[in-house]
Design a protein around this motif. Sequence first.
Motif, mmCIF file in Angstrom:
data_model
loop_
_atom_site.group_PDB
_atom_site.id
_atom_site.type_symbol
_atom_site.label_atom_id
_atom_site.label_comp_id
_atom_site.label_asym_id
_atom_site.label_seq_id
_atom_site.Cartn_x
_atom_site.Cartn_y
_atom_site.Cartn_z
ATOM 1 N N GLY A 242 33.346 36.995 38.684
ATOM 2 C CA GLY A 242 33.136 36.076 37.577
ATOM 3 C C GLY A 242 31.923 35.210 37.863
ATOM 4 O O GLY A 242 31.234 35.399 38.876
ATOM 5 N N PRO A 243 31.638 34.246 36.990
ATOM 6 C CA PRO A 243 30.584 33.281 37.332
ATOM 7 C C PRO A 243 31.135 32.304 38.375
ATOM 8 O O PRO A 243 31.828 32.741 39.291
ATOM 9 N N ARG A 244 30.913 31.029 38.247
ATOM 10 C CA ARG A 244 31.430 30.060 39.231
ATOM 11 C C ARG A 244 32.930 29.876 38.990
ATOM 12 O O ARG A 244 33.354 29.075 38.177
ATOM 13 N N GLY A 245 33.732 30.657 39.731
ATOM 14 C CA GLY A 245 35.155 30.764 39.433
ATOM 15 C C GLY A 245 35.370 31.903 38.454
ATOM 16 O O GLY A 245 34.452 32.371 37.784
ATOM 17 N N GLY A 246 36.601 32.407 38.389
ATOM 18 C CA GLY A 246 36.905 33.390 37.364
ATOM 19 C C GLY A 246 36.716 34.839 37.758
ATOM 20 O O GLY A 246 36.529 35.696 36.895
ATOM 21 N N ASP A 247 36.757 35.184 39.058
ATOM 22 C CA ASP A 247 36.842 36.604 39.432
ATOM 23 C C ASP A 247 38.115 37.181 38.824
ATOM 24 O O ASP A 247 39.134 36.488 38.708
ATOM 25 N N GLU A 248 38.084 38.470 38.454
ATOM 26 C CA GLU A 248 39.199 39.066 37.730
ATOM 27 C C GLU A 248 39.653 40.377 38.358
ATOM 28 O O GLU A 248 38.832 41.173 38.815
ATOM 29 N N ILE A 249 40.978 40.595 38.358
ATOM 30 C CA ILE A 249 41.547 41.926 38.549
ATOM 31 C C ILE A 249 42.041 42.398 37.196
ATOM 32 O O ILE A 249 42.805 41.706 36.518
ATOM 33 N N ASN A 250 41.578 43.591 36.784
ATOM 34 C CA ASN A 250 41.945 44.146 35.481
ATOM 35 C C ASN A 250 42.589 45.514 35.622
ATOM 36 O O ASN A 250 42.179 46.322 36.470
ATOM 37 N N LEU A 251 43.589 45.762 34.804
ATOM 38 C CA LEU A 251 44.166 47.098 34.649
ATOM 39 C C LEU A 251 43.428 47.749 33.490
ATOM 40 O O LEU A 251 43.514 47.285 32.349
ATOM 41 N N ILE A 252 42.663 48.794 33.781
ATOM 42 C CA ILE A 252 41.713 49.332 32.817
ATOM 43 C C ILE A 252 42.382 50.347 31.888
ATOM 44 O O ILE A 252 43.009 51.306 32.332
ATOM 45 N N GLN A 253 42.199 50.113 30.590
ATOM 46 C CA GLN A 253 42.696 51.003 29.543
ATOM 47 C C GLN A 253 41.509 51.548 28.744
ATOM 48 O O GLN A 253 40.503 50.858 28.555
ATOM 49 N N PRO A 254 41.577 52.787 28.260
ATOM 50 C CA PRO A 254 40.437 53.380 27.551
ATOM 51 C C PRO A 254 40.091 52.639 26.272
ATOM 52 O O PRO A 254 40.968 52.295 25.465
ATOM 53 N N GLY A 255 38.797 52.369 26.119
ATOM 54 C CA GLY A 255 38.292 51.766 24.898
ATOM 55 C C GLY A 255 38.491 50.276 24.777
ATOM 56 O O GLY A 255 38.091 49.676 23.776
ATOM 57 N N LYS A 256 39.069 49.634 25.783
ATOM 58 C CA LYS A 256 39.398 48.210 25.684
ATOM 59 C C LYS A 256 38.214 47.326 26.075
ATOM 60 O O LYS A 256 37.340 47.698 26.852
#
Length: 376
Positions: A242-256
């Motif tokens: 992320g920028p300053r704060g806000g790193d993300e773990i995402n469960l990836i779905q097609p087209g989302k």
Amino acid sequence: MIQTRLFTFSALLFCAVVTASALAQPITTGRSEGMAFQVEKVAEGFPVPWGMTFIDDDKLLITLRQGEAVLFNTRNGQKQNVSGLPEVYARGQGGLLDVQLSPDPQAAGWLYFTYSKPVGDSSVTTLARAQLSGQTLQNWQDLLVTRSQSDTSRHYGSRIAFDGRGHVFFSVGDRGHRPNGQDLSNHAAAIMRLNLDGSIPKDNPFRERSDASHEIWSYGHRNPQGLAFDRTTNRLWEIEHGPRGGDEINLIQPGKNYGWPVTSHGKEYWGPLDVGEAKEKTGIETPKKVYVPSIAPGSLLIYNGDAFPAWRGNLFSGALVLQHLNRIGLDAQGNPVQEERLLESMNERIRSLAQSREGWLYLGTDSGMIYRIRPQ
């Protein structure tokens, strides 16, 4: 004569034991989920080991961001330079990036790479593959030279994952240009899905759209530097800066759409202002986990080994800024239910991860070290 041969054999065996002992230098110990482990330094002198993959039980192929690759034997410590690499744009955050050995029988022996390819005065994230013969890469093929050119040398991504069903995924960052996050006409700020030969799968979500890049699997990603496919659950996981704060773990779905820069949990670098319109918004996927402050993720691995049974199915990420190994426990639905920060006392920027046949974890750090975690 027999005594001489026995002596020679014993001497060689003694040397091998001494070499193996000298190679693995204990650094620290710890416990996790009731399991005792030790950390050993097995090598040094690898400038920013960006990617690592085992090509057999004992040999790691390691990519160095400066544009070189090395074969490292984890048993005897031997290092061999690899030839046959293309020209690499090794400036800023660009360079020779990830490497993964294909697990699919239809692409057996193929190594897949991502790197920043020079294009004019700039560079673009590129997916390629090649075959290793001895210490030489042969049959180099650029599978997708992405449309991701910018006037910066940052946010290339880029990690590689396979689903074991004939597809390869790889990630590209927004290239330092925020509008790329919601622009489907190029490949920046997206995760791509291709067939193993580089062709476009017929069931990709944007295959029928004339205004979108057909290789895109998901979009709205700032700088995804971790990607892993869990074949047990058929889930594709991603971790991004992320920028300053806000790193993300995402469960990836097609087209989302994963939101960047419309949604973010981070703040501007130049002041205490939120980035984007909101932290969450209808029609945009919500992260499974957010890190505030940022850990600066450098990799992602799903543990599936036997050495640490309580870790099976856990996500591991190297942390660059907060300098630790981040472990995330998941429930059956894929929701993070536990976080543990390991190896904080080592003060190392952990860049790359690999799992050996034994189920040991290998870690590459920006200081040029290769460590491994094994049962104590």
